[in-house]
Design an enzyme around this catalytic site. Sequence first.
Site, PDB file in Angstrom:
ATOM      1  CB  THR A  41      -0.930  -0.017   1.234  1.00  0.00           C
ATOM      2  OG1 THR A  41      -1.786  -1.134   1.100  1.00  0.00           O
ATOM      3  CG2 THR A  41      -1.747   1.237   1.360  1.00  0.00           C
ATOM      4  CE1 TYR A  55      -5.782   0.528   0.208  1.00  0.00           C
ATOM      5  CE2 TYR A  55      -3.962  -0.244  -1.124  1.00  0.00           C
ATOM      6  CZ  TYR A  55      -4.642  -0.228   0.070  1.00  0.00           C
ATOM      7  OH  TYR A  55      -4.192  -0.971   1.121  1.00  0.00           O
ATOM      8  CB  SER A  88       3.015  -8.035   1.633  1.00  0.00           C
ATOM      9  OG  SER A  88       1.972  -7.804   2.546  1.00  0.00           O
ATOM     10  CB  THR A 121       0.614  -3.434   6.363  1.00  0.00           C
ATOM     11  OG1 THR A 121      -0.687  -3.515   5.780  1.00  0.00           O
ATOM     12  CG2 THR A 121       1.180  -2.035   6.221  1.00  0.00           C
ATOM     13  CG  ASP A 122      -2.252  -7.827   3.845  1.00  0.00           C
ATOM     14  OD1 ASP A 122      -2.553  -6.775   4.431  1.00  0.00           O
ATOM     15  OD2 ASP A 122      -2.998  -8.381   3.010  1.00  0.00           O
ATOM     16  CE  LYS A 194      -2.761  -4.748   8.302  1.00  0.00           C
ATOM     17  NZ  LYS A 194      -2.879  -4.842   6.833  1.00  0.00           N
ATOM     18  CD  GLU A 316      -4.847 -25.505  28.986  1.00  0.00           C
ATOM     19  OE1 GLU A 316      -5.618 -26.417  28.643  1.00  0.00           O
ATOM     20  OE2 GLU A 316      -5.138 -24.652  29.844  1.00  0.00           O
TER      21      GLU A 316
HETATM   22  N1  ASP Z   1      -2.626  -5.897   0.924  1.00  0.00           N
HETATM   23  C1  ASP Z   1      -1.632  -4.870   1.100  1.00  0.00           C
HETATM   24  C2  ASP Z   1      -0.278  -5.535   1.150  1.00  0.00           C
HETATM   25  O1  ASP Z   1       0.031  -6.172   2.106  1.00  0.00           O
HETATM   26  C3  ASP Z   1      -1.942  -4.120   2.338  1.00  0.00           C
HETATM   27  C4  ASP Z   1      -0.970  -3.067   2.760  1.00  0.00           C
HETATM   28  O2  ASP Z   1       0.115  -2.908   2.252  1.00  0.00           O
HETATM   29  O3  ASP Z   1      -1.319  -2.333   3.719  1.00  0.00           O
HETATM   30  O4  ASP Z   1       0.468  -5.424   0.205  1.00  0.00           O
END
Ligand code: ASP
Length: 359
Positions: A41, A55, A88, A121-122, A194, A316
């Site tokens: 992103t 996007y 990602s 971010t994924d 995340k 456990e």
């Molecule tokens: N789906 C995107 C990625 O991981 C989300 C992001 O970058 O925030 O490339």
Amino acid sequence: MIFKSIKPTWLRALPLTLMLSLSSFSAWAKPHVVLVATGGTIAGAGASATNSATYQAAKVPVDDLINAVPQMKDIADVEGVQAFQMASESFTDKELLSLARQVSALVKRDDVNGIVITHGTDTLEETAFFLNLVVHTNKPIVVVGSMRPSTALSADGALNLYDAVVVAAGKDSAGKGVLVAMNDEIQSGRDVSKRINIRTNAFASQWGALGMVVEGKSYWFRQPVKRHTGQSEFNIDDIKGDALPLVQIVYGSDSMIAAPYLAVADAGAKAIIHAGTGNGSVAGYLVDTLKKLRSQGILIVRSSRVPDGFVLRNAEQPDDKYDWVVAHDFNPQKARLLTSLALTKTSDTKELQRIFWEY
Ligand code: ASP
């Protein structure tokens, strides 16, 4: 006269040529940071400024990312490398290994002081953790993403990127393992994950941030205590090929069936990460399935679907008796990576448990 009044005597005595070369030395001495772009992103673009969540990721090339934040050039000389241009969630071992090799080659260059990796971010947490385990260096490596594309109102990418360059250029960032710079915070690549998928404060660790970046300066409050980068027994330079041993996660809930575990085993998995309920618990009616898989040589690692806390060995479930391993405080996705990597060296459960305690 002003010159004379503010310069000490020894400096006044220096010939002009030497002073000129001193001033050019200080410009030359700016840290050299390589920005390795992979997509996500932070390189995304939406149709309008109000599209903060709708996007296309991975559109903006690395040179445009650098030119969009000219303030970075006050901090460091920034060189761009386009490693990939992808979202990602589509990362596989192939990209992870390729990225680690590229970063390992870059940190060996004498002229490189630090690395910034722009990333979706994924799976940013997986990449940061993997690099933390396999790149042998004390130079700062900082992974950064954004939650909003650059075209959105209040886009977070520019400041995150600027902060990442500040951290990568900072001598005080050395030897702290791979870092993540997001939302003004500096997190350890080992711990961070995340936690929120729609807001800009998406990344957190139960153990807290290591520091913060405010107005172009890093402030540190903690230090990682686990083995990483320079002290790791894993080294990307020793790993061959473009795939790691197959390890998959099976997610825990009530009313489970054995089929997912058996399917993963049939697919050739060398280990299964059980993302158990609570303290990594295994439902009573699944224990025999997991014991049987272990007797066939498949490693069973108990992690937890609960984001915080850590899985206690022999609490456990009797792990010693069943020859299972616990994932300590690693979430299932990080436990998967560490197990894959460990399997490049050993399939001994005691060794694997030691690795989980030490990293
Ligand atoms: N789906 C995107 C990625 O991981 C989300 C992001 O970058 O925030 O490339």
